[in-house]
Design a protein around this motif. Structure first.
Motif, PDB file in Angstrom:
ATOM      1  N   ARG A  63       2.897  11.653  -1.944  1.00 24.16           N
ATOM      2  CA  ARG A  63       1.532  12.101  -1.625  1.00 24.16           C
ATOM      3  C   ARG A  63       1.451  12.552  -0.344  1.00 24.16           C
ATOM      4  O   ARG A  63       2.366  12.596   0.593  1.00 24.16           O
ATOM      5  CB  ARG A  63       0.921  10.366  -1.569  1.00 24.16           C
ATOM      6  N   SER A 169      -5.005  12.833  -3.112  1.00 23.52           N
ATOM      7  CA  SER A 169      -4.275  12.046  -2.411  1.00 23.52           C
ATOM      8  C   SER A 169      -3.062  13.312  -2.081  1.00 23.52           C
ATOM      9  O   SER A 169      -1.981  12.710  -1.581  1.00 23.52           O
ATOM     10  CB  SER A 169      -3.479  10.978  -3.188  1.00 23.52           C
ATOM     11  N   PRO A 171      -0.408  15.185  -3.769  1.00 27.51           N
ATOM     12  CA  PRO A 171       0.727  15.105  -4.152  1.00 27.51           C
ATOM     13  C   PRO A 171       1.577  16.352  -4.016  1.00 27.51           C
ATOM     14  O   PRO A 171       0.849  17.492  -3.999  1.00 27.51           O
ATOM     15  CB  PRO A 171       0.543  14.637  -5.882  1.00 27.51           C
TER      16      PRO A 171
END
Length: 337
Positions: A63, A169, A171
């Motif tokens: 993340r 988030s 990734p």
């Protein structure tokens, strides 16, 4: 880093790629990373692997990657012309400059993220190999990448495919694919007609569950990845591989239902990974052995139970499993911690 099926698949894929290179069949470049998270691989607490969160920062290793579109937009916005391929090259050059000159990692974790991006920022395709706790083969990608990656889900025989424009988030995979559609959106909002194709298609491939580590499975998965590389023309082959029929339809990640425990207790699953469920079907029971009380956890959407937890004792509110529903109903952050 405790998601070991991908490491074994990479091991077998490496042998296939070396054989293809020796035979003169390599027509493109393949960068293979055998272990993507050596920091997490070395983390153990009370003899148990702890490879999901960095023990120094408590951050998820996968993340909080940087917003590359935001980083390079000021540099490229006035330097894109009418040639889409040339525009891709311009953006890649800007990203390379940002990674080499502007982003200075100041922690071990940031250094790892930086290294992985330096290996991948100029790739046409990025395949990030993961697994879930207990699951069937499933696949995450962004909507802009779906047409190009759809054949790969067939080669892998995925039983769930989850699409999102932005799952949240930051990734690793979406850091690489997201920058292209974000820049394209910026161009449209600025009224700039310069074409910018999707320069990178990336995905997260969930290679079943954590204990699905066997030569038979890994060899089959490595062959599926090799077939996709042949399909793309990265590897030469006498006869193009036949793309198998799809086992499932793609569904929105925003339609995935995460089931949670209503209380603490022992988890007894009634539904198996891959099982097709309807609303109201029993997925699990959570039994409080002290209060002698049992609570049923039911499916709220129709679709396959594509993943479930490995632990069999949970606290209240803990995640139990996920069902790939066909109708989007969630907004905001779509990924777990």
């Amino acid at each position: 880093a405790e998601e070991l099926p991908g490491m074994l698949v990479a091991h077998h894929l490496r042998a296939l790629l070396e054989a293809a290179e020796t035979a003169g069949k390599m027509q493109g470049e393949v960068v293979l990373v055998p272990v993507a998270n050596p920091i997490g691989l070395a983390q153990r607490v009370d003899h148990k692997p702890m490879g999901r969160f960095d023990l120094d920062t408590s951050e998820n290793f996968n993340r909080h990657y940087p917003d590359l579109a935001k980083a390079v937009w000021p540099v490229v916005q006035d330097n894109l012309g009418t040639d889409g391929a040339a525009n891709i090259a311009t953006v890649r050059h800007a990203i390379g400059q940002y990674l080499q000159q502007d982003w200075k990692p100041d922690t071990e974790l940031q250094s790892l993220r930086h290294r992985l991006l330096c290996l991948s920022f100029d790739a046409d395709y990025v395949l990030d190999l993961h697994c879930d706790c207990e699951s069937v083969m499933h696949f995450y990608t962004e909507e802009a990448c779906w047409p190009q990656l759809e054949p790969l889900t067939r080669f892998l025989q995925c039983q769930a495919v989850l699409l999102a424009k932005n799952s949240g988030s930051g990734p690793f995979d979406e850091c690489l694919s997201g920058l292209w559609w974000r820049l394209a959106d910026n161009l449209a909002q600025a009224g700039n007609p310069a074409p910018l194709p999707q320069g990178c298609c990336s995905s997260t491939i969930e290679l079943r569950g954590e204990t699905d580590v066997s030569h038979a499975l890994a060899q089959g998965d490595a062959q599926a990845l090799l077939s996709y590389l042949q399909h793309l023309g990265v590897l030469a082959c006498a006869v193009a591989p036949v793309v198998p029929p799809a086992l499932c339809r793609a569904t929105p990640l925003a339609g995935s239902e995460t089931l949670t425990a209503p209380s603490a207790g022992v988890v007894v699953f009634a539904a198996q990974p891959g099982q097709m469920l309807q609303p109201g079907d029993l997925v699990a029971e959570v039994i409080d052995p002290i209060a002698n009380h049992s609570q049923r956890v039911l499916a709220g959407v129709a679709g396959p139970l594509y993943a479930r937890i490995r632990d069999r004792y949970v606290t209240a509110g803990a995640e139990l499993g996920k069902i790939a529903g066909a109708v989007a109903f969630k907004t905001g952050e779509l990924l777990g911690a």
